[in-house]
Enzyme design. Structure first.
Site, mmCIF file in Angstrom:
data_model
loop_
_atom_site.group_PDB
_atom_site.id
_atom_site.type_symbol
_atom_site.label_atom_id
_atom_site.label_comp_id
_atom_site.label_asym_id
_atom_site.label_seq_id
_atom_site.Cartn_x
_atom_site.Cartn_y
_atom_site.Cartn_z
ATOM 1 N N HIS A 70 -0.718 -11.034 -4.336
ATOM 2 C CA HIS A 70 0.469 -10.243 -4.695
ATOM 3 C C HIS A 70 1.711 -11.114 -4.907
ATOM 4 O O HIS A 70 2.834 -10.612 -4.768
ATOM 5 C CB HIS A 70 0.787 -9.189 -3.620
ATOM 6 N N CYS A 108 4.163 0.724 1.131
ATOM 7 C CA CYS A 108 4.658 0.690 -0.245
ATOM 8 C C CYS A 108 5.412 1.956 -0.608
ATOM 9 O O CYS A 108 6.388 1.916 -1.356
ATOM 10 C CB CYS A 108 3.515 0.460 -1.225
ATOM 11 N N GLU A 125 -8.534 3.650 -4.150
ATOM 12 C CA GLU A 125 -7.268 4.331 -4.503
ATOM 13 C C GLU A 125 -7.191 4.485 -6.018
ATOM 14 O O GLU A 125 -6.187 4.169 -6.659
ATOM 15 C CB GLU A 125 -6.075 3.508 -4.001
ATOM 16 N N HIS A 139 -7.560 1.143 -9.751
ATOM 17 C CA HIS A 139 -6.476 1.441 -8.821
ATOM 18 C C HIS A 139 -5.315 2.092 -9.572
ATOM 19 O O HIS A 139 -4.773 1.514 -10.509
ATOM 20 C CB HIS A 139 -6.026 0.122 -8.176
#
Lengths: 610, 610
Positions: B139, B395, B301, B249
């Site tokens: 990330h 998040c 997800e 995702h």
């Protein structure tokens, strides 16, 4: 002497009959067992070699150099293969197979540590200090359990004790290590419970039963949570005696329940058995697919909430159906109740059997009840929907092998005054001095002819779906056992195709029906249907024709339906009752277990009713 | 000068109006923004302190000792908070907030390495050698993207450039590092694309746009797969220009699409924009919940297959709705098409707003459309179904904060000859010399009164659901913009409750209907209903009453239905058409966004129709 079968208890209401006492000789299952023995088991050994499982054990045995390969539970696949090979040898003694069993046994024995510890991956990766340090995930007891099961099967079917000696040494090590006043810990993945009870049955050593009981009773008291993990996944949220349902990872849950049933059987623990009855009933009525598939969720490979049974995202792992059969079988032995035989039948012919290809060597890990056309067309999206020869997590293939190789033992039991037939297959059943010969083309044909070598009482399971069944021409009730005596018995199970609905609380299939015939759940595949399977609707009242031209003689159903035309993207309309559907079409359905053996495309078990 | 808004483009068919040009002054949203500024943002900073995010940055800045805490993307939550604080300052300049922004900016600046690199967790855990070594999961670009977005918001709203200098140094470092002939790699989580385009808009430096374009075009060419990961999850299976849907995702997918839309806008790339139009349409018609929720699957997800939209296991992450709004907004700016405004409305009032409690400080990560009674009663099974003050993966909360703080900028745009109103809220809109005052109690009341300081052309979005809408008393078509001129304009949107159905290809809600009123989707909660919500059926044709006694003045709907009684465990019956349901009952529904603000129990958006 214990019978040559899994769960060889001498307690319980029904006594298992082992290999040699029950033999499948033809019909539906014999060719499947033949392919299992001739193709699947040999190719399984090759796969274990290729995947590194055997490499790990050899390294631990001091042969060769390198590092452990694969998942931490890699040993268990070897042991499941060994167990399958042992049962297969019990069915069909073969020198080459015995040689393979002996060779592998020698490796396993050499890999065992002096004190009895045995786990190649943990030993190689973490050394002596790493033992049992991460039992939540390390699968050390899980691997031990499968080793013990393999050893028990081997001694029962070959008479050779080498692997049993390894198992005993390992079990003694476990007994010395775990329990009150010793290490208080449990494995994240049950199976050791069933295994230790079997070792007790085989050896008579009570400490194994004691340890099995301890592992069962240790669950649900916060051990997993103290290790920092959420307990529900590991069946550790509620004590086994207090649980009223199944939850979490489905294979873990049913393996634990089966082991608890073994403990209840051997310790005459009716309170524990009663708790397991409640749990089984709740699972069966609220968390089981029509295919007998268990485990609704991909996330955590878990049981969902009550009535959460999506067709498309059904996880329904093949191993969960196997564990479900193992649990139901122990409940049947303990109680003698037919509903457990019904459950085994549904799981066996559908949720379990779909897990292996018609060829016998390609497997499903996940068993959905619906695959949309577009989902398959897009290869990037549906990795689970092609059968595979093996998996990185290869629990299912050798689990299927050991189940098929020992399938004979699930057909019948005995009591002092009768033989019970639970599943119907061409074969021979010996109990005491009596020999039954069973002839049937079940599940294609509902007639089961039984010839006894001497007059005897036979109790025949009449499935719950079998309204109108007859024994020697007399109507018998569906759901339960029908008793017959004599030397010639003819059971007729009506195999009229059935249109069935689901409990309306199963939201995912509201307004839908499914087709069944005998023990088989049917599925509609795109391959056989001109209309788009995603849009098919079924006319429940219309006649259903049978044919057997497809897929090597299976009975195919031809029903009437309509192609849907009601596509209305979005939500901005008030729907009318009785929304129109399109033209009349024929709906062709094949047994669910046979799906995905040709061109893979859209598939559905549940169809909206017109 | 760029407008004080996200996506401050000067290209496209519609020009954004920034904070100061658009101000929400009352009605539905003003108290939500007030709670966001007064409670959520201050408490968010406390949460970042408690969770260790600030600790990580301080350590990297050389302040204190210890190890990095939390997930690898921990920095991004700080940057999203900073962005929220900047927009909030733009709405409502407050010295204390500016002080907090400055203090945090100083820490971030001090944490940056000499060469521009900035990522506290990677720096602390893996050092200089660890940079960009595991970009699939690290990330690093994702964190950089959020830093850049925060910096852009800060300079736009405070005029202070300290954080922008950090962002520029980091972006220059990224440009020096990545691209053809440099390091060819992409981050597993998009957002850098949107951010670099914004930095280009702010600074005029073309290399940032070039790098954003490069990151967009690099996807779908095997980079992720070469790192050993399946590409679909990361939106890397198909090049953005060739994709026809969204997959994997969901937050990753919509962030990437929004960034690609930014690139298309700034580079006049109509081919890319056309591809994004196709993808958006496919997402909206086949992979979007009635709530605007995106992402059907817990596993990964992820977006599911077409029409795979289970109500119970809807993932529908709050961040995905936010990303969906960002994408739709960029498509609206680029095309001027009303359908994107319709989509924003549906996501904003439902899938997004459900993610935050009425108090403003408790959040949902996952937004299901159904919760069964028993599922909630069992605390071990539904950890996601209580709102939380924060999450380990946090998040969503700061993402909600930045969205609410910048919400004003999504209301209106301008063109050379008109002002467009896309969302209706009490407020003031200035464009050129004209000031519009908007007065409305929307979404409770459908009347929107607009007073212009001088005669001007106003284009009013008429939602697709608004059959019978009028502007100054004249009927206008639903779905599109209605143009009106003058100084006094009155729009009336009919808020008659609607009973809506789903596309019949959405198997999960077959035979069900939902209630809507204006932009709001409704939900039935156990708290308000005497009958068991799991069993409720709705009578679609019966009158629906409105009331507003519950939940602090929201409009509640009272419909007619029946309690279901058709429980039939198992599958062994032939269902009859028109299976009976039980007694008549009142069905009370509240706006979906307001669910789970009282006693949590069974909840359903979709109800079976009688």
């Amino acid at each position: 002497m214990t019978s040559r079968s899994p769960a060889a208890t001498t307690k319980g209401r029904r006594h298992p009959l082992g290999l040699g006492q029950v033999s499948i000789t033809g019909g539906f299952w014999a060719p499947r067992q033949a392919r299992n023995g001739a193709a699947a088991i040999p190719s399984g050994q090759d796969q274990l070699e290729k995947a590194g499982n055997l490499h790990n054990l050899r390294l631990t045995a001091g042969i060769g150099e390198g590092e452990a390969i694969g998942p931490v539970f890699a040993d268990s696949d070897v042991y499941k293969w060994l167990e399958a090979a042992a049962w297969e040898y019990g069915r069909n003694p073969d020198d080459d197979l015995l040689r393979r069993i002996r060779e592998l046994t020698a490796v396993v024995a050499a890999a065992q540590r002096e004190d009895g510890y045995l786990d190649s991956v943990v030993q190689l990766r973490y050394g002596d200090e790493g033992r049992y340090q991460q039992l939540v995930w390390s699968h050390e007891h899980y691997c031990a359990g499968h080793l013990i099961q393999a050893a028990v099967a081997t001694v029962r079917c070959t008479g050779e004790r080498e692997l049993l000696d390894v198992a005993i040494k390992l079990a003694d090590h476990l007994y010395a290590t775990f329990g009150d006043g010793k290490t208080v810990d449990i494995d994240g993945h049950p199976v050791i419970e069933m295994a230790l009870v079997e070792l007790y049955r085989e050896t008579g050593t009570e400490t194994y039963l004691e340890l099995a009981k301890w592992f069962v009773d240790a669950r649900g008291h916060g051990i997993i949570e103290r290790h920092g993990h959420a307990p529900a996944y590991f069946s550790d949220r509620v004590p086994v005696r207090e649980a009223t349902t199944v939850e979490g990872h489905s294979v873990r849950a049913v393996y634990l329940a089966a082991g608890a049933a073994d403990v209840a059987l051997e310790t005459d623990d009716t309170a524990l058995l009663d708790a397991l009855k409640v749990q089984f009933d709740h699972m069966w009525s609220t968390k089981t697919y029509i295919t007998g598939g268990l485990g609704a969720r991909w996330e955590g490979e878990a049981f969902g909430d009550e009535y959460e049974l999506p067709a498309d995202r059904a996880y329904a792992e093949t191993c969960a159906a196997i564990g479900g059969i193992q649990w139901a079988w122990r409940m049947l032995l303990a109680t003698g109740e037919a509903k457990y035989g019904d459950a085994i039948e549904r799981m066996l012919y559908n949720g379990f059997l779909a897990g292996v290809s018609l060829s016998g060597t390609e497997y499903f890990y996940v068993n959905p009840l619906q695959l949309r056309g577009a989902a398959h067309a897009d290869n990037g999206r549906s990795p689970a929907h092609g059968r595979r020869g093996w998996f990185d997590c290869a629990c299912c293939p050798p689990n299927i092998m050991r189940t098929l190789a020992s399938l004979d033992t699930y057909l019948a039991t005995s009591t002092d005054d009768a033989i019970q037939l639970h599943q119907y297959a061409d074969g021979v059943i010996k109990s005491g001095d009596v020999e039954l010969t069973v002839e049937t083309a079940y599940p294609w044909d509902g007639t089961v002819h039984i010839t006894a070598s001497a007059p005897t009482a036979v109790e025949l399971r009449i499935p719950g779906w079998a309204d109108g069944a007859t024994v020697n021409g007399h109507r018998v009730d569906a759901g339960g056992y029908a008793r017959a005596e004599g030397t010639e018995i003819e059971l007729v199970l009506p195999l009229t195709p059935r249109v069935v609905g689901a409990d309306p609380r199963i939201d995912a299939v509201r307004g839908c029906v499914a087709l069944e015939r005998g023990p088989l759940v049917y599925a509609v595949e795109q391959e056989d249907n001109a209309a788009n399977v995603d849009d098919l609707h079924l006319l429940p009242g219309a006649p259903i024709a049978e044919a057997s031209e497809l897929l090597d003689g299976v009975t195919v159903l031809r029903a009437q339906g309509r192609a849907g035309t009601g596509h209305r993207p979005g939500w901005s309309f008030v729907p009318e009752a009785g929304d129109s559907v399109g033209e009349e079409v024929e709906v062709v359905a094949v047994p669910y277990y046979a799906w995905a053996n040709r061109e893979i495309g859209a598939m559905r078990v549940w169809l909206p009713r017109v």
